[in-house]
Write an enzyme that holds these catalytic residues in place. Structure first.
Site, PDB file in Angstrom:
ATOM      1  CD  GLU A  44     -13.057   9.304   1.937  1.00 52.26           C
ATOM      2  OE1 GLU A  44     -14.000   8.137   1.617  1.00 52.26           O
ATOM      3  OE2 GLU A  44     -12.838   9.854   3.047  1.00 52.26           O
TER       4      GLU A  44
ATOM      5  CG  ASP B 292       0.288  -1.879   2.430  1.00 49.73           C
ATOM      6  OD1 ASP B 292       1.499  -2.400   2.537  1.00 49.73           O
ATOM      7  OD2 ASP B 292      -0.337  -1.333   3.718  1.00 49.73           O
TER       8      ASP B 292
ATOM      9  CG  ASP C 242       3.869  -2.677   7.396  1.00 52.89           C
ATOM     10  OD1 ASP C 242       3.759  -2.180   6.871  1.00 52.89           O
ATOM     11  OD2 ASP C 242       5.063  -3.183   7.785  1.00 52.89           O
TER      12      ASP C 242
ATOM     13  NE  ARG D 152       9.706   4.876   8.348  1.00 49.54           N
ATOM     14  CZ  ARG D 152       8.735   5.527  10.224  1.00 49.54           C
ATOM     15  NH1 ARG D 152       8.184   4.034  10.570  1.00 49.54           N
ATOM     16  NH2 ARG D 152       8.931   6.752  10.248  1.00 49.54           N
TER      17      ARG D 152
ATOM     18  CG  HIS E  59      -8.524   0.190   3.476  1.00 51.65           C
ATOM     19  ND1 HIS E  59      -8.622  -0.405   4.922  1.00 51.65           N
ATOM     20  CD2 HIS E  59      -7.364   0.171   3.962  1.00 51.65           C
ATOM     21  CE1 HIS E  59      -8.144  -0.960   5.589  1.00 51.65           C
ATOM     22  NE2 HIS E  59      -6.913   0.220   5.155  1.00 51.65           N
TER      23      HIS E  59
ATOM     24  CE  LYS F 210       2.022   6.550   2.611  1.00 54.76           C
ATOM     25  NZ  LYS F 210       3.583   6.162   2.723  1.00 54.76           N
TER      26      LYS F 210
END
Lengths: 407, 487
Positions: A37, A102, A104, A155, A312, A315
Site C-alpha cells: 500500500e 520512529d 521524534d 524536520r 501503520h 512517510k
C-alpha cells in the site's frame, strides 16, 4: 514553493529504482512491491489510500501525474491494495511490513534547553544521534538484524526501517514484544518520573550492556552541551529522582550560586561516594538511582504506536517535507554525529542545481532519468543503492538456500 | 433421538504401539496433547455430541473466567473443577482408570469443536484462546515426569545450550539472578538453557525475561513452558485455518451439520451447560407465594412479573416465558390458572377461559399434543431458534438506560456495582452480567465475586438462578434458627 517544483522533482529527481529495489528485495516485481500500500497526500489535504503499482515504471507514472505533497508506505497485503474492493474482507489483510521505529524530537522537549516544539538545531540533533547509536547497536546485537535503514524525517525526527526477512514477517504480537522490550523511558506526559525497569534491583541486560555508552552520552550531551541542570526546574526534577536522604544536602549546595551541570553532577557523585563507608546498602540504592538517571535522560524515546502494527503508514524516504522543503534522506548510523539537518538538500536547492546543469551544458538533455546524479542528492541515493545491493544479494542467497519446491 | 449410528472418519490406520515402560502401555501415552493426530476410531453420533458438549462446558467457563477478570489461580481452580466434572483426564501414572478412554474423549471433543468453530474468524479466535487456557491449566497441574515425557515426545525445535556456550554468555545470564553471589552461582550452575529464535517467545521478550543475542533467546528451563504454549497456539491456529478451508466439503453431511451449528451457537451465547428441570425437588408453591418469591427471580422474570402486575396483561411470548418458568419453579396447574386469572384482572372470566386457559393448560402438557415443555434456558432466550420468537433477556435486549434504571429499581444496584454490570453488558456478555448481579445481590449470604451461583458456575438458566437463590435463603435462615437453638 513554486507550483512546478513538485512535478519536476518527481519527474527528474525522485530515485524510483532505488526505492523499488529497497521495498522489493529483488529485480523482478514480487508481492513485496505489487501488494504494497502507498498512500498519497494531495494538495488541499486530500488523503488517498490503497494505491499500489505493478512495477517501478507505473510507480513513477502515478507519482508524476498525481504529484502528492508527500506519500507514505504501508504494509504488504494478502491482495493488491488497488483491488481491495473486489476482494472479500478476509482476503485483504496486512501480512508483511518492514519493522519500523520512529523517534521524534518532541518526546525530548522536557530535557532539551536549546529549542522546543517543531524547532531543531544542530545541538538538539545530539539527542537523535544518541538514540540512533544506542538503538542501532541494541537491535543489531540483540535481535541480530542487519538491514537497518535510518531515514531523516525532514524536520525533527528520524525513522528506522528494518528489512531483514524475519523482521518483515513479524506478527503484530511480535512487534509489540520488541517494542516493549526496547521501551525503557515512557514518552507520555508523566514521563521523567522514576524509571521502573529493574527486576530484583538488577538492570536487564539490554541496559547493563548499554550503560557505558549512555554514560558517555550523558556526560557530553546532558551535562556539557545542553547544560540541562543549570536551569532551576531541571535540577529540582533531578533531585526528585535521587533518594530522599540526599536531597537536602544537594539542594543547599545548589540553591545559592550558579553551578554548571557538570559541577552539580560531581556533587551528586561526591555525596554518593561519601555513603560508601557509612552504609553500603544506601550506597547501592543511590548508585542504582544514579544509573537510572543516566538512562532516563539518554535512552532512546520511541513512538511505540508506529512500530506495533503492520498496517501503520510511514512517510517514504526521499519525500519532500512539506514544511521545511528538505528531502527525507538516509542517514549513516556510524556517522550520525556528523549529520547536520540544516545541511540536508531542499527541493529548491536541488531544482536550482538542475537549472545550472542545463545552462552549463551546450546540448539540452532529452531524457530526464536519474537526474539526481547531477545534484547534491547523489551521495544519499548512492548510500541507499549500496544498501539495496547487499539486501538483494542476501535475498538471492536465501532463495538459493531454500529447498526448491518447483519442478 | 440420535442413536448409535456410527460415523466413520477417514483415517490412515496406524499400528498400536507395543507396550513400553514410558507409555504405560497406553494408546495415547501423553496426557498433554497438541492434537496433531485426528481421532482414528469409530464413534457413535451420541458420543460425537456428548464429547463436544462436555468440552464446550469447560471452554465456556474458561471464557467467562476471562471476561470476569478472574486471576490465573481462580481460573485454574474453576477450570479444574469443571474438567473433573465433565472432562476428567488423569495422569499417565493413574491407576484403575481407563486413561485411554478419557483421552479418546478429550481428542474427540477437541476435533469436533474444531470443526464447529473453524467457520468464522471470531469463533476461531475465541476457540483458540479458550483451548490455549485449557492446555495451560492442564500443563500446570501435570507433574514433572508427565511434562518431560511430553516435551521429549515432540520436536519443539529448540537448541540446548551447551557448557561451552553457557560460559561465553555467563556474565549476561548471571545478572538475571538475585541474592548473594554463592546462591547465584549455584542457581546458574543448575539451570539449563534452551535457545530459540526470539520470535517464538514474544511474551518473554516483552517482559525482558530472557537474554537476547543475535536474535536468539536464551530461555531458562523454568520458562520452557512459554515455548510449548506458543507452539501449541501457532499449531492450532494453523490447523483451524486448514479446517476452515475444508469445511465446505463437510456441509454435505446432514447428520453432523446441525450438531456443529448448534455447538457454535452455544459458544457464541457464552452458555453451554444445560440446566435440567429435574434438578430441583419440587416444593409446590401456590399462586399467593409468587409475589414474595419474585425477589429471587433473575431480572428477566422480575421484569415480566413487574410488567404483568402493572399492565394486568402479558403478550404471548411473555406469558410463555414466564409461565414455563413458574411451572418449573413448582407451580401446579390449578395454582397457575388461579395466578393468571387473578393477574389478568381487566378481563372477564369468559374471555379468560376462551383465550388463555387453553394455552396455560397446553403449556402444562394437558392439551393438544400433550408435550411436556420445559422452561427456556438462557441460550434459548438469547438465541431463539425461531426468528419470530420474542423472548426477553434484559441484559441483551434492553436499551442501556432502561437496563440501568431497572437494575436500580429491582435490585437497588448503585455506584461501582452498577457501573461494573453495565460495562459487562456493553462488552456484550449478558450471562456474565446476570451472574455478577447474582453475586452482588447475594453478598449477604456470603457469595463472593467470582463464585457465581456456586463453584464459579455462571447463570445458564433462569430457574437455576431462582432455585439457587431460594436455596441460599433457606440455608442462611436455617443456620440462624439453629444458632438460636444452640444459643
Amino acid at each position: 514553493m513554486d507550483a512546478t517544483a513538485m512535478p519536476t522533482f518527481y519527474r527528474r529527481i525522485y530515485p524510483y529504482k532505488s526505492i523499488f529495489l529497497w521495498l522489493n528485495h529483488e529485480h523482478n516485481p514480487t508481492k513485496l512491491f505489487t501488494h504494497r500500500e502507498f498512500a498519497f497526500t494531495l494538495p488541499g489535504d486530500v488523503y488517498l489510500r490503497y494505491q499500489s503499482f505493478a512495477n517501478a515504471e507505473e510507480f513513477k507514472k502515478q507519482l508524476c501525474s498525481m504529484t502528492p505533497t508527500r506519500f507514505e508506505i504501508g504494509p504488504v497485503y494478502s491482495g493488491r491494495p488497488r483491488d481491495r474492493k473486489t476482494l472479500r474482507p478476509s482476503a485483504f489483510v496486512p501480512v508483511q511490513r518492514e519493522l519500523v521505529f520512529d523517534i521524534d524530537m518532541t518526546d525530548y522537549d522536557n530535557i532539551r534547553t536549546c529549542c522546543s516544539g517543531a524547532a531543531i538545531c544542530k545541538r538538539c540533533w545530539g539527542f537523535i544521534a544518541a538514540a540512533v547509536k544506542v538503538l542501532d547497536k541494541a537491535i543489531r546485537d540483540q535481535f541480530g538484524y542487519q538491514y537497518l535503514l535510518w531515514v531523516y524525517s525532514g524536520r525533527r525526527g528520524i525513522h528506522l526501517w528494518i528489512s531483514d526477512q524475519e523482521a518483515v514477517d513479524l506478527t503484530d504480537d511480535q512487534r509489540k514484544a520488541i517494542v516493549n522490550y526496547l521501551t525503557v523511558v515512557a514518552t507520555s506526559k508523566e514521563a521523567s518520573k522514576h524509571l521502573n525497569v529493574r527486576s530484583n534491583g538488577v538492570l536487564p541486560s539490554l541496559l547493563s550492556n548499554a550503560l557505558h555508552d549512555l554514560g558517555t552520552i550523558f556526560d557530553s550531551l546532558i551535562l556539557k552541551d545542553q547544560d540541562l541542570f543549570s536551569d532551576e526546574q531541571a535540577w529540582l526534577a533531578l533531585l526528585e529522582l535521587l533518594p530522599q536522604s540526599m536531597r537536602g544536602t544537594l539542594e543547599a549546595k545548589w540553591s545559592s550560586g550558579e553551578k554548571n551541570s557538570s559541577a552539580k553532577w560531581d556533587d551528586v557523585k561526591g555525596v554518593i561516594n561519601g555513603l560508601k563507608s557509612q552504609s553500603p546498602a544506601a550506597f547501592n540504592t543511590a548508585l542504582a538511582a544514579m544509573e537510572d538517571i543516566v538512562i532516563s535522560y539518554t535512552y532512546p524515546r520511541l513512538d511505540a504506536e508506529v512500530s506495533k502494527h503492520r498496517n501503520h503508514l510511514l512517510k517514504a524516504p526521499f519525500c519532500v517535507h512539506p514544511g521545511t522543503g528538505r528531502v527525507c534522506v538516509p542517514v549513516d548510523p556510524s556517522e550520525v554525529d556528523m549529520f547536520d539537518p540544516a545541511a540536508v538538500p531542499t527541493i529548491g536547492q536541488l531544482l536550482e542545481e538542475l537549472d545550472t546543469i542545463r545552462e552549463g551544458s551546450s546540448e539540452l538533455p532529452q531524457e530526464h532519468h536519474n537526474d539526481w546524479e547531477k545534484t547534491s542528492l547523489k551521495p544519499y541515493v548512492d548510500m541507499l543503492d549500496k544498501y539495496c545491493l547487499r539486501l538483494v544479494e542476501e535475498a538471492r542467497h536465501a532463495r538459493r538456500e531454500a529447498p526448491d519446491l518447483t519442478w | 433421538m440420535l442413536k448409535a449410528r456410527t460415523v466413520r472418519k477417514p483415517t490412515n490406520v496406524e499400528e498400536k504401539p507395543s507396550f513400553d515402560e514410558n507409555t504405560f502401555g497406553l494408546e495415547y501415552p501423553h496426557r498433554l496433547n497438541v492434537y496433531d493426530r485426528p481421532p482414528a476410531f469409530d464413534v457413535t453420533l451420541e458420543e460425537f455430541e456428548t464429547a463436544a458438549l462436555d468440552r464446550l462446558r469447560v471452554l465456556a467457563e474458561i471464557e467467562s473466567s476471562a471476561v470476569r477478570g478472574r486471576s490465573w489461580e481462580e481460573t485454574k481452580s474453576v477450570t479444574g473443577a469443571h474438567c473433573k466434572k465433565y472432562l476428567p483426564l488423569h495422569s499417565s501414572s493413574a491407576k484403575y482408570i481407563d486413561r485411554d478412554a478419557e483421552r479418546r474423549k478429550d481428542i474427540l471433543g477437541h476435533f469436533v469443536l474444531r470443526l464447529a468453530f473453524s467457520r468464522s474468524d471470531e469463533l476461531r479466535r475465541r476457540f483458540l484462546k479458550a483451548e490455549l487456557t485449557l492446555f495451560k491449566v492442564r500443563y500446570d497441574d501435570s507433574d514433572m515426569a508427565e511434562r518431560e515425557a511430553f516435551s521429549e515426545s515432540r520436536n519443539f525445535n529448540w537448541v540446548k545450550v551447551d557448557d561451552e556456550e553457557k560460559k561465553v554468555i555467563r556474565s549476561q545470564l548471571f545478572s538475571v539472578y538475585s541474592g548473594p553471589k554463592a546462591t547465584r552461582e549455584a542457581l546458574f550452575k543448575q539451570e539449563t538453557y534452551l535457545k530459540v529464535r526470539w520470535t517464538r517467545v514474544p511474551d518473554l521478550v516483552s517482559h525482558r525475561k530472557v537474554f537476547l543475542k543475535g536474535g536468539w533467546a536464551y530461555v531458562p528451563s523454568r520458562e520452557q513452558s512459554s515455548i510449548i504454549f506458543q507452539e501449541f497456539e501457532s499449531h492450532l491456529e494453523q490447523a483451524l485455518l486448514l479446517t476452515a478451508k475444508s469445511l465446505p466439503r463437510l456441509d454435505e453431511d446432514t447428520r453432523l451439520d446441525p450438531i456443529l451449528t448448534n455447538l457454535s451457537k452455544g459458544f457464541l451465547a457464552g452458555v453451554a451447560s444445560g440446566w435440567n428441570d429435574d434438578q430441583i425437588d419440587k416444593d409446590h408453591i401456590t399462586a399467593d407465594m409468587i409475589d414474595s418469591l419474585s425477589k429471587h427471580f433473575p431480572l428477566c422474570m422480575q421484569h415480566l412479573h413487574f410488567k404483568l402486575t402493572k399492565d394486568r396483561h402479558l403478550p404471548h411470548f411473555g406469558r410463555l416465558q414466564y409461565g414455563l418458568f413458574l411451572k418449573v419453579l413448582g407451580l401446579p396447574i390449578d395454582e397457575a390458572i388461579a395466578f393468571w386469572r387473578r393477574s389478568f384482572s381487566k378481563i372477564t372470566d369468559d374471555e379468560f377461559n376462551k383465550k388463555y386457559k387453553y394455552n396455560i393448560r397446553h403449556s402444562y402438557g394437558l392439551e393438544g399434543r400433550k408435550a411436556n415443555y420445559s422452561a427456556l434456558s438462557c441460550s434459548q432466550i438469547l438465541i431463539p431458534s425461531n426468528k419470530d420468537s420474542n423472548w426477553v433477556c434484559p441484559y441483551k435486549h434492553f436499551a442501556h438506560e432502561n437496563l440501568s434504571t431497572a437494575l436500580a429499581a429491582r435490585y437497588q444496584l448503585a455506584g461501582t456495582d452498577l457501573s461494573e454490570v453495565m460495562a459487562t453488558v456493553k462488552a456484550g456478555h449478558p450471562h456474565v452480567a446476570c451472574t455478577r448481579v447474582f453475586e452482588i445481590t447475594h453478598a449477604a449470604q456470603g457469595i463472593k465475586k467470582g463464585e457465581g451461583i456456586g463453584g464459579g458456575e455462571s447463570v445458564t438458566h433462569p430457574n437455576q438462578y431462582a432455585a439457587v437463590s431460594i436455596e441460599l435463603e433457606k440455608a442462611s435462615s436455617g443456620t440462624k434458627s439453629e444458632a438460636m437453638v444452640v444459643g
